[in-house]
Design a protein around this motif. Structure first.
Motif, mmCIF file in Angstrom:
data_model
loop_
_atom_site.group_PDB
_atom_site.id
_atom_site.type_symbol
_atom_site.label_atom_id
_atom_site.label_comp_id
_atom_site.label_asym_id
_atom_site.label_seq_id
_atom_site.Cartn_x
_atom_site.Cartn_y
_atom_site.Cartn_z
ATOM 1 N N GLU A 3 0.825 -1.214 0.000
ATOM 2 C CA GLU A 3 0.000 0.000 0.000
ATOM 3 C C GLU A 3 0.859 1.264 0.000
ATOM 4 O O GLU A 3 0.528 2.257 -0.661
ATOM 5 N N ARG A 4 1.950 1.231 0.720
ATOM 6 C CA ARG A 4 2.837 2.406 0.790
ATOM 7 C C ARG A 4 3.450 2.696 -0.581
ATOM 8 O O ARG A 4 3.500 3.852 -1.011
ATOM 9 N N GLN A 5 3.925 1.669 -1.260
ATOM 10 C CA GLN A 5 4.492 1.869 -2.592
ATOM 11 C C GLN A 5 3.434 2.413 -3.556
ATOM 12 O O GLN A 5 3.729 3.315 -4.354
ATOM 13 N N SER A 7 0.829 4.202 -2.827
ATOM 14 C CA SER A 7 0.526 5.600 -2.518
ATOM 15 C C SER A 7 1.607 6.530 -3.061
ATOM 16 O O SER A 7 1.307 7.626 -3.536
ATOM 17 N N HIS A 8 2.878 6.099 -3.041
ATOM 18 C CA HIS A 8 3.958 6.907 -3.622
ATOM 19 C C HIS A 8 3.777 7.034 -5.130
ATOM 20 O O HIS A 8 3.921 8.125 -5.692
#
Length: 58
Positions: A3-5, A7-8
């Motif tokens: 999810e973090r990747q 969002s980036h």
């Protein structure tokens, strides 16, 4: 991909779209050509300058 990747990636894609939207109406090459032409053949009056600017917008 976590999810973090994601969002980036989404953030940077939004930034690209933002900068595409801020792109000037006139290309840099056209502005440089106008500057060079003005230096080679300086305009004499404001009326002549207005005619040139209005003619180049087309």
């Amino acid at each position: 991909m976590n999810e973090r990747q994601q969002s980036h990636i989404d953030y940077y894609l939004q930034r690209v779209e933002y900068w595409k939207g801020r792109k000037p109406a006139y290309s840099t090459a056209r502005l440089l050509a106008a500057r060079d032409a003005d230096e080679a053949h300086p305009l004499r009056t404001e009326e002549e300058a207005t005619e040139v600017v209005e003619g180049s917008v087309l």
